[in-house]
Design an enzyme around this catalytic site. Structure first.
Site, PDB file in Angstrom:
ATOM      1  N   THR A 127       1.744  -2.711   1.683  1.00 37.20           N
ATOM      2  CA  THR A 127       0.846  -3.540   2.495  1.00 37.20           C
ATOM      3  C   THR A 127      -0.435  -3.895   1.733  1.00 37.20           C
ATOM      4  OG1 THR A 127      -0.642  -3.402   4.407  1.00 37.20           O
ATOM      5  CG2 THR A 127       0.082  -1.336   3.500  1.00 37.20           C
ATOM      6  N   ASP A 128      -1.027  -5.011   2.103  1.00 35.18           N
ATOM      7  CA  ASP A 128      -2.324  -5.393   1.504  1.00 35.18           C
ATOM      8  C   ASP A 128      -3.426  -4.410   1.877  1.00 35.18           C
ATOM      9  OD1 ASP A 128      -2.566  -6.065   4.194  1.00 35.18           O
ATOM     10  OD2 ASP A 128      -3.363  -8.071   3.851  1.00 35.18           O
ATOM     11  N   GLU A 129      -3.170  -3.590   2.917  1.00 33.18           N
ATOM     12  CA  GLU A 129      -4.237  -2.688   3.373  1.00 33.18           C
ATOM     13  C   GLU A 129      -4.587  -1.629   2.336  1.00 33.18           C
ATOM     14  OE1 GLU A 129      -4.330  -1.431   7.392  1.00 33.18           O
ATOM     15  OE2 GLU A 129      -3.064  -3.076   8.075  1.00 33.18           O
ATOM     16  N   TYR A 153      -3.619   5.187   7.742  1.00 30.90           N
ATOM     17  CA  TYR A 153      -2.334   4.498   7.470  1.00 30.90           C
ATOM     18  C   TYR A 153      -2.329   3.956   6.048  1.00 30.90           C
ATOM     19  CZ  TYR A 153       0.619   0.288   7.228  1.00 30.90           C
ATOM     20  OH  TYR A 153       1.496  -0.690   6.816  1.00 30.90           O
ATOM     21  N   LYS A 157       0.065   4.763   2.716  1.00 33.67           N
ATOM     22  CA  LYS A 157       0.852   3.722   2.019  1.00 33.67           C
ATOM     23  C   LYS A 157       0.446   3.687   0.535  1.00 33.67           C
ATOM     24  CE  LYS A 157       3.514   1.151   3.489  1.00 33.67           C
ATOM     25  NZ  LYS A 157       4.981   1.238   3.725  1.00 33.67           N
TER      26      LYS A 157
END
Ligand code: NAD
Ligand code: TYD
Length: 341
Positions: A127-129, A153, A157
């Site tokens: 994810t970009d997060e 989260y 990741k």
């Protein structure tokens, strides 16, 4: 090719499974432990002898290895995860267990399968997060942006991404990592912004906007993300890219949360009076935006679904699938909504 998809009963995973069947993979195996967000109804109606569902966890390394060996798996698309930021704020343990230790377990199963004669390519869906948060004037995230996750989260990741990179470097695993911005589309569990707001507005319930609603997300239709995942797999399996390469995918569609909710209200012809500002998410990331020029150059990928079309189809899907909606709004979902809002 014979493919294993982890988390194939979730939102994005179910679209990946359907696309793998469309693309005529010789065998499509879906390993999913069916957590609250995994729903076999997402794959309702598939009647294809090439498809095989296994109810089990990526944390069960023995199971994963036996699936890879018995099914002679040649590639894995890894999506199984705990995926909701708000849940990770309430309880991080399942995120560490699934996203970090589950990925560790999958990586080790892939290695020991290789020792037993079966080599597989891995696409790790991230994810970009993991890049953290951008300020208003900052350049969108590229693959070279620093990894600085800011919520639990995203931290789990990022850790899983680093494990994958470490296995590529140390054990010469053939793997690539994809990092995509916020997805929307049919079958998304209604804890995330778009389905939550759509269903609440359809029911005349309040629309809880965190803080001032000025946070920005870069929205992409799930089918564009899925196309990017398969382009990455194609390039990796044809050795057109090196193991360890990362690809960003984004939708060219930056919007504030307030603008997004306004669009949903317009689609449903519902009143803005439903909007309710509620206390902000702790540590709320201000802005995500993606520079996908690497994917565009090396994979010939770009998003093709326009936001207007994608949102209309998505809202219509929720309107027309009340059975699905009823089935996911079970006890667990009600408990979450009561706890969170
Ligand atoms: P989701 O929560 O809808 O689905 C997750 C799936 O994983 C569920 O079917 C669940 O049952 C399964 N699962 C959970 N733990 C498992 C385990 N231990 N073993 C096997 N299966 C397990 O999530 P999603 O939105 O479809 O996201 C899928 C992946 O894409 C995640 O890795 C997520 O980090 C990533 N991603 C999501 C987005 C997004 O906007 N939704 C954006 C970028 C990346
Ligand atoms: P979400 O769909 O949870 O995705 P992510 O946190 O991974 O970006 O949330 C998208 C944005 O919407 C995020 O800025 C938080 C905000 N949001 C609300 O304002 N209210 C809500 O009830 C939810 C679920 C999200």
């Amino acid at each position: 090719m014979r493919i294993l998809i982890t988390g194939g009963c979730g939102f994005i995973g179910s679209h990946v499974v359907k696309e793998a069947l469309n693309r005529n993979f010789e065998r499509v195996v879906n390993l999913d432990s069916l957590t609250y967000s995994g729903n076999p109804k997402n794959l309702h109606g598939i009647n294809d002898s090439k498809y095989h569902f296994i109810h089990g966890s990526i944390n069960d390394g023995g199971l994963v290895e036996s699936v890879i060996l018995e099914e002679r798996i040649e590639c894995v698309i890894h999506l199984a995860a705990e995926s909701h930021v708000d849940r990770s704020i309430r309880s991080v343990k399942p995120f560490v267990e699934t996203n970090i230790d589950g990925t560790r377990s999958l990586l080790e199963a892939i290695l020991s399968s290789r020792d037993n004669g079966i080599s597989t390519d891995l696409i790790h869906v991230s994810t970009d997060e993991v890049y953290g948060s951008l300020g208003a004037g900052e350049r969108p995230f590229s693959e070279d942006s620093s990894i600085s996750p800011r919520n639990p989260y995203a931290a789990t990741k990022a850790a899983s991404d680093m494990l994958v990179e470490a296995f590529v470097n140390t054990h010469k695993l053939s793997a690539s990592i994809t990092r995509c911005s916020n997805n929307y589309g049919p079958n998304q569990f209604p804890e995330k912004l778009i389905p939550l707001m759509t269903l609440n507005a359809m029911d005349g319930k309040k629309l809880p906007i965190y803080g001032d609603g000025q946070q920005v997300r870069d929205w992409i239709h799930v089918s564009d993300h899925v196309a990017g995942i398969f382009s990455t797999l194609d390039a990796l399996s044809r050795k057109q890219i090196d193991p360890g390469e990362v690809f960003n995918f984004g939708g060219d569609c930056e919007m504030t949360n307030l603008e997004m909710v306004g669009e949903i209200l317009l689609q449903l012809d519902a009143s803005e009076d439903l909007i309710e500002f509620v206390p902000d998410r702790p540590g709320h990331d201000k802005r995500y935006a993606i520079d996908y020029s690497k994917a565009s150059k090396l994979l010939d990928w770009k998003p093709v679904v326009s936001f207007q079309r994608g949102l209309k189809e998505t809202v219509d899907w929720y309107k027309n699938n009340s059975d699905w909606v009823k089935s996911v709004r079970t006890g667990e979902y009600k408990n979450w909504i009561n706890e969170q809002y």
